[in-house]
Design a protein around this motif. Structure first.
Motif, PDB file in Angstrom:
ATOM      1  N   ASP A  58     -12.330 136.789 103.059  1.00  0.00           N
ATOM      2  CA  ASP A  58     -13.586 137.503 103.277  1.00  0.00           C
ATOM      3  C   ASP A  58     -13.352 138.407 104.478  1.00  0.00           C
ATOM      4  N   THR A  64     -14.674 151.471 107.830  1.00  0.00           N
ATOM      5  CA  THR A  64     -15.361 152.202 106.780  1.00  0.00           C
ATOM      6  C   THR A  64     -16.840 152.372 107.091  1.00  0.00           C
ATOM      7  N   GLU A  96     -14.035 141.994 104.516  1.00  0.00           N
ATOM      8  CA  GLU A  96     -14.720 143.279 104.394  1.00  0.00           C
ATOM      9  C   GLU A  96     -13.927 144.346 103.650  1.00  0.00           C
ATOM     10  N   GLY A  97     -13.281 143.960 102.556  1.00  0.00           N
ATOM     11  CA  GLY A  97     -12.585 144.932 101.725  1.00  0.00           C
ATOM     12  C   GLY A  97     -11.100 145.085 101.986  1.00  0.00           C
ATOM     13  N   HIS A 140     -16.753 148.163  98.621  1.00  0.00           N
ATOM     14  CA  HIS A 140     -15.420 148.252  98.031  1.00  0.00           C
ATOM     15  C   HIS A 140     -15.486 147.755  96.583  1.00  0.00           C
ATOM     16  N   GLU A 176      -8.830 142.790 101.512  1.00  0.00           N
ATOM     17  CA  GLU A 176      -8.157 141.694 100.829  1.00  0.00           C
ATOM     18  C   GLU A 176      -6.850 142.102 100.153  1.00  0.00           C
ATOM     19  N   ARG A 198     -16.433 139.594  97.350  1.00  0.00           N
ATOM     20  CA  ARG A 198     -16.475 141.006  96.979  1.00  0.00           C
ATOM     21  C   ARG A 198     -17.536 141.709  97.815  1.00  0.00           C
ATOM     22  N   HIS A 199     -17.226 142.917  98.228  1.00  0.00           N
ATOM     23  CA  HIS A 199     -18.148 143.701  99.035  1.00  0.00           C
ATOM     24  C   HIS A 199     -18.547 144.942  98.271  1.00  0.00           C
ATOM     25  N   ASP A 200     -19.838 145.237  98.254  1.00  0.00           N
ATOM     26  CA  ASP A 200     -20.331 146.406  97.525  1.00  0.00           C
ATOM     27  C   ASP A 200     -19.734 147.705  98.037  1.00  0.00           C
ATOM     28  N   HIS A 238     -13.948 148.355  93.930  1.00  0.00           N
ATOM     29  CA  HIS A 238     -12.682 148.224  93.181  1.00  0.00           C
ATOM     30  C   HIS A 238     -12.125 146.826  93.242  1.00  0.00           C
ATOM     31  N   LEU A 239     -12.643 145.973  94.127  1.00  0.00           N
ATOM     32  CA  LEU A 239     -12.120 144.615  94.241  1.00  0.00           C
ATOM     33  C   LEU A 239     -12.689 143.721  93.170  1.00  0.00           C
TER      34      LEU A 239
END
Length: 184
Positions: free
Chosen positions: A150, A118, A152-153, A181, A155, A177-179, A183-184
């Protein structure tokens, strides 16, 4: 690019941390100590184990850890950190990704980590992958108390590959949580 590692000590645990990640790692370690409540004997899956930010505290608390880290650079530092702290016997380091299906997967390699395609990758890497369900069955694991992710989205893909095990063992799940993504 030449990198330098330096030692970091947080509440008695020693870590090798690479260059610019030193300051950020210190903050993350302090957060880990607040929420990571592994009990003696707990079985832990650390997906995206990195250099051991969660692995070492879990070992220190008496957990049996399965650390999944497909990035060779992070894998090497993780093994060094386990040896440095005397936790080799408590942790199995698996040079694979956990995902929704097993086999080989293509993934974008980012500076100092592997990430989903991404961002702006340096290049693609092909890595071996398995699922939580397949790994547990193949290795005769009879419980899972903690699942830390962890990656990078990615998960949700890991969770898809662990429906049976997660339903059966009902582990505590910790997800970074990653900014990129939200929606997580």
């Amino acid at each position: 690019m030449k990198t330098h590692a330096q030692a970091l000590s947080v509440r008695g645990q020693r870590y090798w941390v690479v260059d610019s990640s030193f300051e950020a790692a210190t903050d993350e370690f302090l957060l880990i100590l607040q929420y990571w409540r592994v009990a003696p004997g707990d079985v832990v899956f650390d997906v995206g184990a990195g250099i051991g930010e969660y692995v070492l505290p879990a070992c220190a608390l008496g957990g049996k850890v399965y650390a999944f880290e497909p990035d060779p650079y992070s894998y090497t530092i993780l093994e060094s950190n386990l040896t440095l702290n005397g936790y080799d016997a408590q942790c199995v380091v698996i040079p694979k990704a956990l995902w929704s299906k097993g086999g080989l997967m293509s993934i974008a390699e980012m500076p100092l980590s592997l990430a989903l395609p991404t961002g702006h990758p340096l290049h693609k890497a092909t890595i071996p992958a398995t699922t939580i369900d397949d790994y547990v069955q193949a290795n005769g694991i009879s419980r899972l108390d903690w699942l830390k992710m962890d990656i990078e989205g990615g998960e949700l893909e890991v969770l898809k590959g662990g429906v049976r095990v997660i339903s059966q063992f009902k582990p505590s799940i910790l997800v970074e949580r990653h900014d990129m993504h939200p929606h997580l």
